[in-house]
Design a protein around this motif. Structure first.
Motif, PDB file in Angstrom:
ATOM      1  N   SER A  19      -6.383   4.861   5.183  1.00  0.00           N
ATOM      2  CA  SER A  19      -6.682   3.547   4.636  1.00  0.00           C
ATOM      3  C   SER A  19      -8.186   3.337   4.729  1.00  0.00           C
ATOM      4  O   SER A  19      -8.778   3.559   5.785  1.00  0.00           O
ATOM      5  CB  SER A  19      -5.960   2.481   5.463  1.00  0.00           C
ATOM      6  OG  SER A  19      -6.456   1.200   5.168  1.00  0.00           O
TER       7      SER A  19
ATOM      8  N   LYS B 294     -11.154   0.404   3.576  1.00  0.00           N
ATOM      9  CA  LYS B 294     -11.313  -0.953   3.039  1.00  0.00           C
ATOM     10  C   LYS B 294     -12.351  -1.049   1.923  1.00  0.00           C
ATOM     11  O   LYS B 294     -12.473  -2.076   1.280  1.00  0.00           O
ATOM     12  CB  LYS B 294     -11.635  -1.933   4.170  1.00  0.00           C
ATOM     13  CG  LYS B 294     -12.872  -1.588   4.946  1.00  0.00           C
ATOM     14  CD  LYS B 294     -13.058  -2.493   6.135  1.00  0.00           C
ATOM     15  CE  LYS B 294     -14.250  -2.002   6.941  1.00  0.00           C
ATOM     16  NZ  LYS B 294     -14.422  -2.687   8.165  1.00  0.00           N
ATOM     17  N   ASP B 295     -13.084   0.049   1.692  1.00  0.00           N
ATOM     18  CA  ASP B 295     -14.018   0.117   0.569  1.00  0.00           C
ATOM     19  C   ASP B 295     -14.179   1.577   0.167  1.00  0.00           C
ATOM     20  O   ASP B 295     -13.535   2.449   0.742  1.00  0.00           O
ATOM     21  CB  ASP B 295     -15.370  -0.529   0.929  1.00  0.00           C
ATOM     22  CG  ASP B 295     -16.054   0.145   2.098  1.00  0.00           C
ATOM     23  OD1 ASP B 295     -16.130   1.400   2.122  1.00  0.00           O
ATOM     24  OD2 ASP B 295     -16.528  -0.566   2.998  1.00  0.00           O
TER      25      ASP B 295
ATOM     26  N   ALA C  32      -5.052  -1.966   1.537  1.00  0.00           N
ATOM     27  CA  ALA C  32      -5.809  -1.321   2.612  1.00  0.00           C
ATOM     28  C   ALA C  32      -6.570  -2.427   3.340  1.00  0.00           C
ATOM     29  O   ALA C  32      -7.438  -3.063   2.762  1.00  0.00           O
ATOM     30  CB  ALA C  32      -6.775  -0.290   2.044  1.00  0.00           C
TER      31      ALA C  32
ATOM     32  N   TYR D 137       0.839  -1.195   0.000  1.00  0.00           N
ATOM     33  CA  TYR D 137       0.000   0.000   0.000  1.00  0.00           C
ATOM     34  C   TYR D 137       0.882   1.256   0.000  1.00  0.00           C
ATOM     35  O   TYR D 137       0.638   2.193  -0.767  1.00  0.00           O
ATOM     36  CB  TYR D 137      -0.922  -0.028   1.229  1.00  0.00           C
ATOM     37  CG  TYR D 137      -1.965   1.058   1.272  1.00  0.00           C
ATOM     38  CD1 TYR D 137      -3.143   0.931   0.560  1.00  0.00           C
ATOM     39  CD2 TYR D 137      -1.782   2.187   2.051  1.00  0.00           C
ATOM     40  CE1 TYR D 137      -4.118   1.921   0.612  1.00  0.00           C
ATOM     41  CE2 TYR D 137      -2.749   3.182   2.110  1.00  0.00           C
ATOM     42  CZ  TYR D 137      -3.918   3.045   1.384  1.00  0.00           C
ATOM     43  OH  TYR D 137      -4.871   4.026   1.441  1.00  0.00           O
TER      44      TYR D 137
ATOM     45  N   THR E 264      -7.878   0.739  -2.519  1.00  0.00           N
ATOM     46  CA  THR E 264      -8.082  -0.321  -1.525  1.00  0.00           C
ATOM     47  C   THR E 264      -7.385  -1.626  -1.885  1.00  0.00           C
ATOM     48  O   THR E 264      -6.768  -2.255  -1.028  1.00  0.00           O
ATOM     49  CB  THR E 264      -9.601  -0.574  -1.381  1.00  0.00           C
ATOM     50  OG1 THR E 264     -10.209   0.656  -0.999  1.00  0.00           O
ATOM     51  CG2 THR E 264      -9.896  -1.622  -0.355  1.00  0.00           C
TER      52      THR E 264
END
Length: 148
Positions: free
Chosen positions: A104, A106-107, A73, A41, A69
């Motif tokens: 970060s 995640k979606d 992430a 990342y 992501t």
């Protein structure tokens, strides 16, 4: 809420950075150590900045290091890093960068409310005073909690 993304251990004060790449790596290290992102990342943030320019510099003196992501992430999180000496990013309008908010998500949706809160903070001159004068990470986190 923004305060739920930021942990005390994700806040670093007056960090030394030799250049913009070093600043990104240092700003991301608490999230890496906290299991919120992978090393890939961080590499993707730097690679994208090298190919696309300083896309992470969002306003005067402020950078928001982040990557898509799928490049590592792992969880919703944000770190805050203040630099001892501001660094040039290549964004002439907003250099030098002094504050990095490494993020970060995640979606593509769960972080949107928190980002709106961050935008409000970045238009608050008192927030910058808190960033500049904080003696410990909780000084910043407490201010964020108070404004929510």
């Amino acid at each position: 809420m923004l305060s739920e993304m930021i942990k005390e251990e994700f806040i670093q004060l007056r960090i030394d950075a030799s250049d913009w790449e070093d600043a990104i790596r240092k700003s991301a290290s608490p999230l890496l150590n906290g299991g919120k992102i992978t090393a890939e990342y961080i590499d993707k943030i730097i690679e994208t900045a090298q190919t696309s320019g300083p896309y992470i510099v969002v306003t005067k003196h402020v950078a928001l290091p982040h990557a898509p992501t799928q490049f590592g992430a792992l969880d919703l999180a944000m770190g805050i890093t203040t630099l001892k000496t501001p660094i040039a990013s290549g964004n002439k309008a907003n250099d030098p960068v002094k504050y990095l908010f490494c993020m970060s998500a995640k979606d593509s949706e769960t972080h949107l409310e928190s980002m709106a809160e961050l935008v409000n903070l970045l238009s608050d001159q008192k927030f910058y005073q808190v960033l500049d004068t904080a003696e410990k990470p909780m000084d910043i986190l407490n201010y964020i909690i108070e404004t929510e």
